[in-house]
Each structure stands twice: as C-alpha cells, then as structure tokens.
Design a protein around this motif. Sequence first.
Motif, PDB file in Angstrom:
ATOM      1  N   ALA A 156      44.034  38.726  -5.080  1.00 38.05           N
ATOM      2  CA  ALA A 156      44.869  37.928  -5.014  1.00 38.05           C
ATOM      3  C   ALA A 156      46.347  38.454  -4.636  1.00 38.05           C
ATOM      4  O   ALA A 156      46.966  37.847  -3.656  1.00 38.05           O
ATOM      5  N   PHE A 159      45.171  41.367  -0.547  1.00 39.22           N
ATOM      6  CA  PHE A 159      44.087  40.939  -0.148  1.00 39.22           C
ATOM      7  C   PHE A 159      43.100  42.073   0.282  1.00 39.22           C
ATOM      8  O   PHE A 159      43.704  43.215   0.958  1.00 39.22           O
ATOM      9  N   LEU A 184      40.533  35.786  -7.846  1.00 41.64           N
ATOM     10  CA  LEU A 184      40.753  35.106  -6.397  1.00 41.64           C
ATOM     11  C   LEU A 184      41.894  34.294  -6.190  1.00 41.64           C
ATOM     12  O   LEU A 184      42.213  33.847  -5.056  1.00 41.64           O
ATOM     13  N   THR A 185      42.747  34.218  -7.269  1.00 43.97           N
ATOM     14  CA  THR A 185      43.882  33.047  -6.950  1.00 43.97           C
ATOM     15  C   THR A 185      44.925  33.702  -7.817  1.00 43.97           C
ATOM     16  O   THR A 185      44.797  34.061  -9.065  1.00 43.97           O
ATOM     17  N   GLY A 189      48.890  34.590  -3.654  1.00 45.62           N
ATOM     18  CA  GLY A 189      48.017  34.184  -2.731  1.00 45.62           C
ATOM     19  C   GLY A 189      46.640  33.598  -3.182  1.00 45.62           C
ATOM     20  O   GLY A 189      46.307  33.931  -4.305  1.00 45.62           O
ATOM     21  N   ARG A 191      42.732  33.120  -2.195  1.00 49.66           N
ATOM     22  CA  ARG A 191      41.795  33.848  -1.311  1.00 49.66           C
ATOM     23  C   ARG A 191      40.269  33.129  -1.371  1.00 49.66           C
ATOM     24  O   ARG A 191      39.524  33.570  -0.398  1.00 49.66           O
ATOM     25  N   THR A 201      44.042  27.519   1.563  1.00 52.38           N
ATOM     26  CA  THR A 201      43.835  28.788   2.398  1.00 52.38           C
ATOM     27  C   THR A 201      44.766  28.838   3.747  1.00 52.38           C
ATOM     28  O   THR A 201      45.675  29.731   3.960  1.00 52.38           O
ATOM     29  N   SER A 205      47.120  31.268   1.546  1.00 48.26           N
ATOM     30  CA  SER A 205      46.506  32.543   1.388  1.00 48.26           C
ATOM     31  C   SER A 205      47.369  33.507   1.945  1.00 48.26           C
ATOM     32  O   SER A 205      46.943  34.702   2.252  1.00 48.26           O
ATOM     33  N   HIS A 228      41.792  35.419   3.520  1.00 49.17           N
ATOM     34  CA  HIS A 228      41.116  34.786   2.381  1.00 49.17           C
ATOM     35  C   HIS A 228      39.490  34.883   2.866  1.00 49.17           C
ATOM     36  O   HIS A 228      39.134  35.396   4.053  1.00 49.17           O
ATOM     37  N   TYR A 229      38.773  34.584   1.914  1.00 48.25           N
ATOM     38  CA  TYR A 229      37.043  34.558   2.112  1.00 48.25           C
ATOM     39  C   TYR A 229      36.666  33.347   2.486  1.00 48.25           C
ATOM     40  O   TYR A 229      37.101  32.347   1.692  1.00 48.25           O
TER      41      TYR A 229
END
Length: 547
Positions: A156, A159, A184-185, A189, A191, A201, A205, A228-229
């Motif tokens: 996060a 990245f 992830l967050t 960010g 993600r 995102t 993101s 991001h993914y």
Amino acid sequence: MDLIPAPRHLKADDGAPGPWSFRLHPGTRIAADDPAAQAVARRLRAELSAATGFALDACTEEQGRLLRQTITLRTDPELLAAGGPEAYALAVHEYGAVLRGGAGPGLSHAAQTLRQLFDPRIYRRAPLPGADWVLPSVRIEDAPRFGWRGVLLDVARHFLPKADVLRFLDLMAAHKLNVLHLHLTDDQGWRIEIRRHPRLTAVGSWRERSMVGYRSADRRDDRPHGGHYTQDDLREIVAYAADRHITVVPEIDLPGHSQAAIAAYPELGNTDAVDTSALGVWTDWGINPNVLNVTDGTLRFFEEVLEEVLEVFPSEFVHLGGDECPKDQWRASPAAQARIAELGVDGEDGLQSWFIRHFDRWLADRGRRLIGWDEILEGGLAPGAAVSSWRGYEGGIAAARAGHDVVMCPEQHVYLDHRQAPGGDEPIPVGYVRTLEDVYRFEPVPPELDGAAAARVIGTQANLWTEFMTNARDVDYRAFPRLAAFAEVAWSDLPRDPDERDWAGFERRMAGHYPRLDALGVEYRPPGGPHPWQRRPGVAGRPAEGP
C-alpha cells in the motif's frame, strides 16, 4: 550441509561425493504417482531443469524402480498421522532420491530441501558450465514448529508490481514460509480492484507525490506514485502461492488508515466534522486523523468490498487492521456521538470495538475468521477472532490467555523495515537495531504463558512496512538475510531460551546460504555492511532506542 531452516533430524556421511552419492544426469527421471506428488514434481522439474538443462522426464514409480536413476516423490499416510501435512522425509542414495510428505505441503518442503543439497547454481534459471549436480548420501526427517510462518508485505505505501510479488513468493517457498500477509490498503494507496466501487482504484490507487525519508526532514519526491492489482492479478498471485503451498491473507485496513478510500468516496469520512471533499490520497507517512464514519452506509460499503475480497482470496483468515485509529473526528462528530448513545458503548473506544465486532460477525457468518492488530482486543472480541501481536508481546499474551489464537510479530523483534546496524551507513535508519543475530534469537512464545495459552500461539510473522522501500531492491535489502534467520525461528525446533541457540553454527550455515541468495538474484545486505548503492546518504530516518 548448510541447510536453512535446520531440519529436526539429519543423518549423513561426511558430505563429500563418494560411492554412495547420487549424481543428477541427462537420463534422470522424476517419478510421482499420486496427484499431490505429481503437482510438486512438475514444479521441481521446472526448477531443476532450468538450472541443469536436463529434461528430467516424468515416469511412474514402477518405471523409476527399473531405471534406478530417479527422484521419487510420494505422499505418506504414516507421515501425515505422525507429523501432519507439512512433515517430510528425504533420503538420497546411489540410485536416486526419495521424497515423502505427509501431504502436498510436506512434499513441497522436501523439494526445497533437495534443492539446497545441490550446488547453489541449482537456483539459477539457465545452465552454467562446470556444474556437477551431485547429491550427498543423507537421510532427513523434518516438520515445522509453527503452522503460521508468515511475512507481511506492505504494497500500500509503495506499490510492488505483480512480477515482484510472484518473485517474493518464490523466495518465501525457498525458506519454507507459508503465509503471505498482503497489506492492500492504507492512507497512501488502495491496491485491490473492487468492481462495485471503481473509484477506489481510479482515485485511491495513486498519490501526487511521496514523502522522502522521515517527516522531520520535510522532503518530498514530486513524482506521482501508484498502481493496483486487478482481481485477476490477485487470483493469479493466490494460485501461484497455492502451488507453493503458501496462503495469501489479505488486509483491508479499517476504520483507521483509510484516507485513500475517503479520497475516493468522501461520504465514507466524518463529513459533519471535517470537509472530506478536500482530501486526496495521503502523501505523508504516520498516523492519519482521517478515519471512517460509523454510519450504516459505510458498513454496507465495506461489506460490499469484503464480498469481492472473499471471492478472490479463499484464505480462512481475513485481516482487517483495526490499529492506530485516532478518535478526534468521532469526538467532534454529532453522528458518531449519536451512534455511541444509541449503542450504549463506552465512548469512542467502545465505538471502535463495536465497528470491528460487526465485521467479525459478518466474516464468521461466511465461514471466515477475522484477524487484526492487537488494538482489536480493546472492548472484547468474538471467540473465533485472532490477534496479530505487534506492540510487543503483551497483546499476544492477553489474547492467548483469553482463548484467542495469536500470531506473534512484535515490532521490537521482527519488523524487518527496522535498521540492521547502528551508524550512518544504513539506508533511512528506522526503528530499533535488529541484526541478523537478534532475529535468530527471537522467541515467539513468551515464557510466562502456560501450556494451554502457549498452544494459542499458532505462529509468527515478520513484517515489511514499505514507507522507506520504494522497490524490490529495497525490499531485498531489508528482508535478507534476516528473513532466513526468521524462517529458522519459525520452522526449526530451536532451544526456547534464545541464549542457548547456536548462533555460531547458524552463521557458518549462512556462509553457505549467501551463494544461494546470489544465484536467486537477491540484493541482500552483505554481512560487512551495505554496498555504496544500497545507502541513502542524507535521507532522514527515525531511529529508536530499544531492547
């Protein structure tokens, strides 16, 4: 034999090639009959073939017995009963090698040990001249101490592209680590793609710039940062990890560490206390005052987020953060105060506990379990929730005594973003000095826990927070070689008293492990200190004095 992590039982000759050694050659086959063994065999064949150039064709066990130059893999119900699915046994003799596992995970660990028995060039992705692929005669029996042997990777703050995450999973598998906690967050960010809420995102993101070093220097890199993914990216990561018997545990941070989400959807913030429409994705590091509101709409929003998270991540546990949630905006918010009165909870701390317990129940209703940082203990937890103990051992001790499962990851010991040595050469020196030896002497189970409470410590985890790691090279430097020491702590049956551990022996084995890291392309911190290009002169850190 320089094996890391050290196995429980090993019997070998003097280790030198001799009449009882087995030499890999172009005619060697890999035999596997049952499906779990075949899956591990496919990956082992790919890894060994890349380095040797040998085809290592598949065959059945019966064919392998006739060929007598075979690596054989099989699952073993007796090993499963005695040691569990991660237990394994490995035997090398003049006619080949036999790998047995309690189940697929054990076979995967056996394959990683087999790789370590070869010349370190076995970790390269193309053949090099002059290699002699000989295996010493040896018998190994092994099983892990902990079922949760984890690493938190914070994607996060900075990245990491998907390819870097996949590479990190390979490094975890090579060290028998089996849980990737994917952060992830955060404020800086968001993600993970959420189809129902695309602005998470599209807006959340990326940030306009980043703080360089610690805030005291007031220094900025005026370059947008983000990424991001997609959900398919994350499904690929989950599947890649599962093929290596690694579980990916996602973290969605709430109710604090949420400014990226609020920047995307301002109505998630405390709009009656602050103008959330003016907020962007945060460009600083630290604890952020902008937290989620506690309306029914925000609860529904994050239930929808989590519905999509559960679609992507099949893990039993889902991490919901729950840490570092300042209460100033709730104190100033009439809506938050009305909610406190409606619920009859004990002030703002009780409100946070109610918020977390809502999602605890929501996850439990869907067959999942909540895990969060040790702040979630404040106000009480449902019986199935688990705790990541980061503020020292105390939270984990309290949680274990209260009957909750615990993952020990105290920042004083296993935050690998913390500096590896004193002095000015360490890049952006953060936190406590934690050397390779310090990590090797970390003991996850505090001695004051009795047997029942100690059994609640289901594992341990090293954390890599990336405020000061902008790319995979930085992650390599902070993680290694200390992650190798941590892997041994998490796997091996070491003395519980850290002072009784054989540091000198581990240091000798690390001398044999560094060439493996070199072959894998890991840009670790050298034992003598950082290379010139690994330093960050003039970039302020946040060193701390500690135990």
